[in-house]
Design an enzyme around this catalytic site. Sequence first.
Site, mmCIF file in Angstrom:
data_model
loop_
_atom_site.group_PDB
_atom_site.id
_atom_site.type_symbol
_atom_site.label_atom_id
_atom_site.label_comp_id
_atom_site.label_asym_id
_atom_site.label_seq_id
_atom_site.Cartn_x
_atom_site.Cartn_y
_atom_site.Cartn_z
ATOM 1 C CB SER A 189 -0.885 0.009 1.254
ATOM 2 O OG SER A 189 -1.544 1.247 1.428
ATOM 3 C CE1 TYR A 202 -4.325 -2.415 5.316
ATOM 4 C CE2 TYR A 202 -3.507 -0.213 4.838
ATOM 5 C CZ TYR A 202 -4.034 -1.414 4.407
ATOM 6 O OH TYR A 202 -4.262 -1.615 3.059
#
Length: 294
Positions: A189, A202
């Site tokens: 990401s 995360y």
Amino acid sequence: MNDDDVRNPVERHPRPDLPQQDQEHPGWTGPMDPPPDHGEESYRGSGLLKDRKAVLTGGDSGIGRAVALAYAREGADVLFTHLPEEAEDARETVRLVEEAGRKAVAVACDVRDEEQCRALVERAVAEFGRIDVLINNAAYQMAQPDGIGAITTEQFDRVVRTNLYGMFWLCRAALPHIPAGGSIINTTSVQAYKPSPHLLDYAMTKGAIVTFTQGLAQMVAADGIRVNAVAPGPVWTPLIPATLPDTKEFGKQAPLGRPAQPAEMAPAYVFLASDQASFVTAEILNATGGTPLP
């Protein structure tokens, strides 16, 4: 919308302000407004993955569904995972794959469990005989705007086990069944490089995925197996209304001024699995909507 708008990436898909919406985790496709685009009407295959056998985690919706659809239209059979409560979305992914004339196998699997990961690989080998492509896409996040003190040990454990343990276990179990010419593709990401404070745990795992990808790629290169990752920016998937408190301005921070649709991510996964990427390994393909990354 005129022809120039269709080609203009700024105007090609919905832009903020998006309707405010909330869902319980894990989130479902049906209630989303606007509905995500998985490439149902737009993706055209050209045989890049003819007769490949792919295993994909988190394939019921979002990026996973878009990848499953694209792989099928490129000629691949797809076995994908979903959580038990995502069975309805999983049925739609099966329909799209089968509509493309390829085999679809949906497996309820929680990648936080090592035994379920091992059983998943055994199921794939039983169905296909081999694994040509392993896509580690399943992920968990939960925004905590109140800081690190609000991240419970339970949440931290769920994030790490879903995003890292599952990927590790599946790679370890699948590698003996991936022939030379096969590949592993992980989903990292933009958060790996530009972490948002409210997604601290995360983002940490996404950084670890970058390191894991680059290290494993070197480990298996001599076996003819390539390992790469895709780093999406903001993407409009069910995970967003299920885990973020504010959906109205989601994606506005990207230089293109909007979130990506899942269909815009799928071509990256196709390229990395195809023979066109035969000299590409240990790479991170960034698809961030213009956010510069290292």
